[in-house]
Design a protein around this motif. Structure first.
Motif, mmCIF file in Angstrom:
data_model
loop_
_atom_site.group_PDB
_atom_site.id
_atom_site.type_symbol
_atom_site.label_atom_id
_atom_site.label_comp_id
_atom_site.label_asym_id
_atom_site.label_seq_id
_atom_site.Cartn_x
_atom_site.Cartn_y
_atom_site.Cartn_z
ATOM 1 N N TRP A 85 -7.652 -5.947 2.866
ATOM 2 C CA TRP A 85 -6.512 -5.858 2.400
ATOM 3 C C TRP A 85 -5.628 -6.905 2.050
ATOM 4 C CZ3 TRP A 85 -6.108 -1.388 -0.135
ATOM 5 C CH2 TRP A 85 -4.837 -0.893 -0.500
ATOM 6 N N TRP A 86 -5.254 -7.321 1.080
ATOM 7 C CA TRP A 86 -4.428 -8.610 0.928
ATOM 8 C C TRP A 86 -2.634 -8.240 1.339
ATOM 9 C CZ3 TRP A 86 -6.473 -10.774 -4.248
ATOM 10 C CH2 TRP A 86 -7.731 -11.198 -4.107
ATOM 11 N N GLU A 87 -2.003 -9.543 1.343
ATOM 12 C CA GLU A 87 -0.659 -9.445 1.627
ATOM 13 C C GLU A 87 0.081 -8.604 0.566
ATOM 14 O OE1 GLU A 87 3.225 -12.039 2.492
ATOM 15 O OE2 GLU A 87 1.202 -13.125 2.594
ATOM 16 N N GLU A 88 -0.445 -8.960 -0.824
ATOM 17 C CA GLU A 88 0.109 -8.192 -1.686
ATOM 18 C C GLU A 88 -0.496 -6.873 -2.275
ATOM 19 O OE1 GLU A 88 -2.310 -11.692 -3.863
ATOM 20 O OE2 GLU A 88 -1.631 -10.974 -1.670
ATOM 21 N N GLY A 89 -1.420 -6.452 -1.302
ATOM 22 C CA GLY A 89 -1.998 -4.965 -1.480
ATOM 23 C C GLY A 89 -3.452 -4.948 -1.607
ATOM 24 N N SER A 113 -2.262 2.281 -0.008
ATOM 25 C CA SER A 113 -2.217 1.581 1.456
ATOM 26 C C SER A 113 -3.257 2.067 2.034
ATOM 27 C CB SER A 113 -0.863 2.050 2.031
ATOM 28 O OG SER A 113 -0.916 3.312 2.663
ATOM 29 N N THR A 114 -3.465 1.433 3.074
ATOM 30 C CA THR A 114 -4.524 1.762 3.944
ATOM 31 C C THR A 114 -4.288 2.718 5.070
ATOM 32 O OG1 THR A 114 -3.800 -0.089 5.753
ATOM 33 C CG2 THR A 114 -5.397 -0.679 3.907
#
Length: 348
Positions: free
Chosen positions: A70-74, A19-20
């Motif tokens: 970062w994208w919605e899917e990670g 994750s971020t």
């Protein structure tokens, strides 16, 4: 459709934080930078340098950088690797899994997933998603997967696809992915590759007397060539430039993502982006062929930071050409490289 019931495939990429969040980014950076093939200093010095100095200084900044792309899917790199997995799986009845050198999923997870699908698995083909050989990329991925393979005493055979930097299918895919962007007006095409310390080049040279020691060494055939990153990226670039018909004065090579103060391969991408406009190269196309999947180094370092630097220095247009990702020709190349290894092993 390619089928063979007792074989599995693992596509292996670099990896990404889970994750971020700063703790996840710290964990990832420590795993990455503590790799002795990435920073090859003695273990104790490496640990003090990385865990005591580099990571505490970089973790929060890196977390912000990851958050910006970062994208919605990670993670984009993980998401794009999964997309490639699905695209390759559509062309094969052989099960396809993914693994990362750092972070998740690990090669152990990939191997175990293949065994769940077929407990009688006889062979796994590992494809490191690195076109070029380098100690800190291709080599560490292969060594890590093999280490897990040995420790877990898997009964299946593990075969590895070699670097494909000069393979026609890769060159064709890269060229065709770039071709549409050449329809627009441009002054220069910059091939920006991930950098390496010059010391790594000399260390990887099995002859000890060729890399960065012989005049025009990248164009001189040598036993060092299969292990020489600079030679291989030079070959890739020249083959693509020839296929696309790029005039020699309209393209160049540079190296990005430098870490630390020691000498890395030159010229540095960051420096060129500041000086190219003054040379009249104000309409820029930039591509990053060391990566097959877009990631932090392309989406943030080049497409955001690099673009800002270039335009602030007098550039007029800056176009980032995406990585191969799931380009149809690249998917076909991946299928071909894996099936060739399977066919070779069957003959043996």
């Amino acid at each position: 459709m390619v089928a063979k019931s007792d074989v599995g495939i693992v596509l292996m990429n670099l990896g990404s934080p889970d994750s971020t969040a700063v703790p996840d980014v710290k964990r990832y950076l420590i795993e990455f930078l503590m790799d002795k093939r990435v920073i090859d200093y003695p273990w104790l010095f490496r640990k003090i340098l990385i865990e005591g100095i580099i990571v505490p200084k970089r973790a929060e900044q890196s977390a912000k950088a990851y958050a910006s792309i970062w994208w919605e899917e990670g993670s984009p790199l993980v998401a794009l690797t999964k997309q490639l997995q699905m695209a390759v799986q559509n062309d094969m009845e052989i099960p396809v899994e993914i693994a990362m050198r750092y972070g998740n999923p690990s090669p152990e997870v990939a191997f175990n997933n293949l065994l769940k699908q077929n407990p009688d698995l006889k062979e796994v083909v590992l494809l490191p998603l690195y076109p070029h050989y380098a100690m800190s990329s291709y080599e560490t991925a292969v060594e890590y997967a093999q280490e897990i393979y040995r420790k877990k005493k898997y009964k299946f055979k593990l075969s590895t696809v070699p670097p494909f930097y000069d393979e026609p299918e890769y060159i064709n895919a890269l060229s065709e992915s770039m071709r549409p962007y050449l329809q627009q007006e441009y002054d220069y095409v910059l091939f920006s590759y991930h950098g390496l310390p010059e010391r790594h080049m000399r260390k990887a040279d099995p002859t000890g007397a060729h890399c960065m020691k012989v005049a025009d060494c990248c164009h001189v055939k040598s036993a060092a060539s299969p292990f020489c990153y600079r030679h291989q990226i030079t070959v890739t670039t020249e083959l693509v430039a020839e296929q696309l018909g790029l005039p020699r004065e309209k393209w160049g090579i540079s190296f990005q993502s430098r870490l630390g103060r020691e000498e890395w391969l030159k010229p540095y991408t960051a420096g060129l982006l500041e000086t190219l406009p003054a040379e009249g190269k104000k309409k820029l196309l930039i591509v990053c062929p060391a990566f097959v999947s877009d990631c932090l180094e392309t989406l943030e370092e080049i497409a955001v930071e690099g673009k800002h630097s270039f335009l602030s220095s007098g550039g007029e247009t800056f176009t980032m050409i995406p990585c191969l990702n799931i380009h149809p020709m690249w998917v076909k190349a991946v299928v071909k490289y894996c099936t060739e290894i399977i066919a070779k092993e069957q003959v043996v």
